[in-house]
Write a protein that holds these residues in place. Structure first.
Motif, short mmCIF file in Angstrom:
data_model
loop_
_atom_site.label_atom_id
_atom_site.label_comp_id
_atom_site.label_asym_id
_atom_site.label_seq_id
_atom_site.Cartn_x
_atom_site.Cartn_y
_atom_site.Cartn_z
N SER A 182 46.59 132.72 45.87
CA SER A 182 47.96 133.21 45.68
C SER A 182 47.98 134.68 45.28
O SER A 182 48.99 135.36 45.45
CB SER A 182 48.68 132.38 44.61
N LYS A 183 46.86 135.19 44.76
CA LYS A 183 46.79 136.59 44.38
C LYS A 183 46.80 137.52 45.60
O LYS A 183 46.97 138.73 45.46
CB LYS A 183 45.53 136.85 43.55
N LEU A 184 46.60 136.93 46.78
CA LEU A 184 46.59 137.73 48.00
C LEU A 184 47.97 137.82 48.65
O LEU A 184 48.10 138.37 49.75
CB LEU A 184 45.59 137.14 49.02
N GLY A 185 49.00 137.27 48.00
CA GLY A 185 50.33 137.28 48.59
C GLY A 185 50.85 138.67 48.90
O GLY A 185 51.35 138.94 50.00
N LYS A 186 50.72 139.61 47.95
CA LYS A 186 51.20 140.97 48.17
C LYS A 186 50.36 141.69 49.21
O LYS A 186 50.85 142.49 50.01
CB LYS A 186 51.20 141.74 46.85
N VAL A 187 49.05 141.40 49.20
CA VAL A 187 48.17 141.99 50.21
C VAL A 187 48.57 141.49 51.60
O VAL A 187 48.56 142.24 52.58
CB VAL A 187 46.70 141.65 49.91
N MET A 234 43.87 132.20 73.02
CA MET A 234 45.16 131.90 72.39
C MET A 234 44.99 130.95 71.21
O MET A 234 45.66 131.11 70.18
CB MET A 234 46.11 131.30 73.42
N SER A 235 44.13 129.96 71.37
CA SER A 235 43.88 129.02 70.27
C SER A 235 43.32 129.76 69.06
O SER A 235 43.69 129.49 67.91
CB SER A 235 42.92 127.92 70.72
N PHE A 236 42.40 130.69 69.33
CA PHE A 236 41.85 131.51 68.25
C PHE A 236 42.95 132.29 67.55
O PHE A 236 42.95 132.43 66.32
CB PHE A 236 40.80 132.46 68.82
N ALA A 237 43.90 132.79 68.33
CA ALA A 237 44.97 133.61 67.75
C ALA A 237 45.89 132.81 66.84
O ALA A 237 46.45 133.35 65.89
CB ALA A 237 45.79 134.27 68.88
N PHE A 238 46.05 131.50 67.11
CA PHE A 238 47.03 130.70 66.36
C PHE A 238 46.40 129.78 65.33
O PHE A 238 47.13 129.17 64.54
CB PHE A 238 47.89 129.88 67.32
N ILE A 239 45.09 129.66 65.32
CA ILE A 239 44.47 128.72 64.39
C ILE A 239 44.73 129.13 62.94
O ILE A 239 44.54 130.28 62.57
CB ILE A 239 42.95 128.62 64.67
N CYS A 240 45.18 128.19 62.15
CA CYS A 240 45.37 128.42 60.72
C CYS A 240 45.19 127.11 59.95
O CYS A 240 45.42 127.05 58.75
CB CYS A 240 46.77 128.99 60.45
N HIS A 241 44.75 126.08 60.66
CA HIS A 241 44.61 124.75 60.07
C HIS A 241 43.52 124.72 59.00
O HIS A 241 43.61 123.92 58.06
CB HIS A 241 44.28 123.73 61.16
N HIS A 242 42.53 125.57 59.16
CA HIS A 242 41.40 125.54 58.25
C HIS A 242 41.79 125.93 56.83
O HIS A 242 41.09 125.58 55.88
CB HIS A 242 40.29 126.47 58.76
N ASN A 243 42.88 126.68 56.65
CA ASN A 243 43.31 126.99 55.29
C ASN A 243 44.72 126.49 54.99
O ASN A 243 45.36 126.93 54.04
CB ASN A 243 43.21 128.50 55.02
N SER A 244 45.21 125.54 55.80
CA SER A 244 46.55 125.00 55.59
C SER A 244 46.65 124.27 54.25
O SER A 244 47.60 124.46 53.48
CB SER A 244 46.93 124.05 56.73
N PHE A 245 45.67 123.41 53.96
CA PHE A 245 45.69 122.68 52.69
C PHE A 245 45.59 123.64 51.50
O PHE A 245 46.21 123.42 50.46
CB PHE A 245 44.54 121.67 52.64
N MET A 246 44.82 124.71 51.69
CA MET A 246 44.65 125.66 50.60
C MET A 246 45.97 126.39 50.31
O MET A 246 46.36 126.55 49.14
CB MET A 246 43.57 126.68 50.97
N ILE A 247 46.66 126.81 51.36
CA ILE A 247 47.94 127.49 51.16
C ILE A 247 48.99 126.50 50.65
O ILE A 247 49.81 126.83 49.78
CB ILE A 247 48.40 128.16 52.46
N TYR A 248 48.94 125.29 51.19
CA TYR A 248 49.85 124.25 50.70
C TYR A 248 49.65 124.02 49.20
O TYR A 248 50.60 123.93 48.43
CB TYR A 248 49.63 122.95 51.46
N PHE A 324 37.69 132.86 51.89
CA PHE A 324 38.08 131.79 50.98
C PHE A 324 37.74 130.43 51.57
O PHE A 324 37.25 129.53 50.88
CB PHE A 324 39.59 131.87 50.71
N VAL A 325 38.01 130.26 52.88
CA VAL A 325 37.80 128.97 53.52
C VAL A 325 36.31 128.66 53.64
O VAL A 325 35.86 127.55 53.34
CB VAL A 325 38.47 128.93 54.91
#
Length: 469
Positions: A182-187, A234-248, A324-325
């Motif tokens: 969460s400290k990376l929010g402003k970054v 395109m899949s590489f461009a949209f992938i974010c599942h690996h840190n979804s639980f972390m952001i959640y 982080f992931v």
């Protein structure tokens, strides 16, 4: 019929308000004082968008070159929709299994073997992404530094290896040593602003530079034969599942409703940026488009230099999210989820040192995006979320809402195997940092050519293009 499936009913029942009006957390138990995340919905969205709009966006014009522009744009929309759906599917799967992380979800669903496979993929994707970020940093910032008076081709700031090492030691390593995402929010907010500036740069050059570069043969054909490789990018461009639980988990109120809102906003914003970037970048260079679109611009293009600077800084601020992931995966697999301060620093340094070493030795971004997209992103987007949900949900796979998950799973298997095979058999070439033919003095650099004078006759363009490849 608006009736929800039994799986959705079970997921929503966990989220219903208690008699006292307090919500239960979706995956995490009710928070105790001093526990839980600290990110607002806005901050979580910034981190999520920053996670999506990373190095992959720079390769989207290249994916249009592979897929064919009209079909490529349609594919990009489809993949964005699948991404949005599968991210929420992950959280629903976590609800049904009571899991707190992506690894725990797969472990509870497919056992220890599934856990190891997922851990390998979840480590591999962000690790290769870190390599691509370093490649971009070296490619873009060296050209920025060479625009500084006194910095010539032989200067140490013109050496991509030196630039990668400096950015790692001074910027990305300190940011990656944070424990709280969460400290990376402003970054992440800064990274979003810079991404918008980059988009404006590419759109302006599409209008001013594009008309001076004659399009290649079949530049606007509907589809090309190597479209599967484009799906990987395109899949590489949209992938974010690996840190979804972390952001959640970083959210103050992790509920299904809040998470869906964050997901829809983040993916939609990223999709609009991606479509504009892909269209403007490809329209400028058509068949000459490189894996890193900024490799197409001439070194003496000041506007492109500004765009390179913005993207270089944006990538530096995105890099820690991937670190982080990878560190979390190592922590869960080797250290049972608990890292002492010494181990935290040691694991971070080792991961970054390995990624940096590989990026120093390799400089072709296109192949990195293709391989990571097909090998890692496709399973994480298409296959695993769908497989977990199908295994946990009630009903037959080919009935009702489960049918869509089944189709996505099968599509992911196809993209993964065909994409990896084609990337190995038909690797795409890159410029290796060299200026393309239209930037050479003999061809009247496009930056200093007026629209009325033109750039080159079509026959000369074809001749020079063949020589450059």
């Amino acid at each position: 019929m608006d009736r929800e499936s039994s799986a959705d009913q079970r997921a929503h029942s966990i989220m219903q308000q208690t008699e006292s009006g307090e919500r239960k957390a979706l995956i995490f138990p009710e928070k105790q004082p001093g526990e839980g995340g600290s990110s607002s919905l806005t901050s979580a969205s910034f981190n999520f968008i920053n996670s999506i709009v990373g190095s992959g966006i720079i390769g989207l014009p290249y994916s249009m070159n592979q897929a064919g522009f009209p079909f490529g744009m349609l594919l990009l929309i489809v993949i964005a929709l699948i991404t949005d759906y599968s991210i929420i599917l992950l959280i629903k799967g976590g609800t049904l299994s009571g899991s707190r992380t992506y690894q725990a979800l797969v472990h509870s669903t497919f056992g220890f073997v599934g856990y190891l496979i997922l851990s390998a993929l979840q480590f591999l994707y962000p690790f290769i992404a870190m390599i691509s970020y370093n490649i971009i940093t070296g490619d873009t910032l060296t050209k920025v530094f060479q625009r500084i008076p006194g910095v010539g081709p032989d200067h140490f700031l013109a050496d991509r290896r030196v630039v990668i090492l400096i950015s790692t030691v001074v910027f990305t390593l300190p940011l990656s040593l944070y424990r709280d995402i969460s400290k990376l929010g402003k970054v992440s907010l800064l990274s979003m602003v810079l991404t918008l500036a980059i988009l404006i740069t590419v759109v302006i050059r599409a209008a001013t530079l594009g008309p001076q570069i004659p399009p290649t043969e079949n530049a606007w054909s509907f589809a090309h034969w190597n479209v599967i490789q484009a799906v990987g990018v395109m899949s590489f461009a949209f992938i974010c599942h690996h840190n979804s639980f972390m952001i959640y988990g970083s959210m103050k109120e992790p509920t299904l409703q809040n998470w869906s809102r964050v997901t829809h906003v983040s993916v939609s914003f990223a999709a609009v940026l991606s479509l504009l970037f892909a269209a403007a970048g490809y329209a400028t260079f058509t068949g000459y488009t490189q894996g890193d679109i900024f490799e197409n611009y001439c070194k003496n293009d000041d506007l492109a230099t500004f765009g390179r600077f913005c993207y270089g800084v944006s990538i530096i601020t995105t890099f820690p999210l991937e670190c982080f992931v990878t560190r979390e995966v190592v922590s869960n697999v080797i250290f049972s989820g608990i890292l002492s301060t010494t181990a935290h620093v040691g694991v971070t340094v080792v991961i970054m040192a390995a990624a940096t070493a590989i990026s120093l030795a390799y400089d072709c971004l296109g192949i990195v995006l293709e391989l990571n997209g097909a090998l890692s992103a496709a399973p994480l987007i298409f296959i695993i979320p769908s497989a977990c949900y199908l295994k946990l949900s009630a009903g037959r796979w080919f009935q009702g809402e489960n049918l869509l998950s089944c189709i996505i799973l099968l599509a992911g298997v196809f993209v993964m195997f065909i994409g990896v095979t084609m990337t190995i058999l038909y690797p795409q070439d890159c410029s290796h940092g060299a200026e393309l033919f239209y930037c050479s003095p003999s061809n009247l650099s496009v930056i200093h050519t007026t629209p009325s004078s033109g750039l080159l006759p079509p026959q000369n363009v074809s001749q020079n293009a063949s020589q450059s490849t």
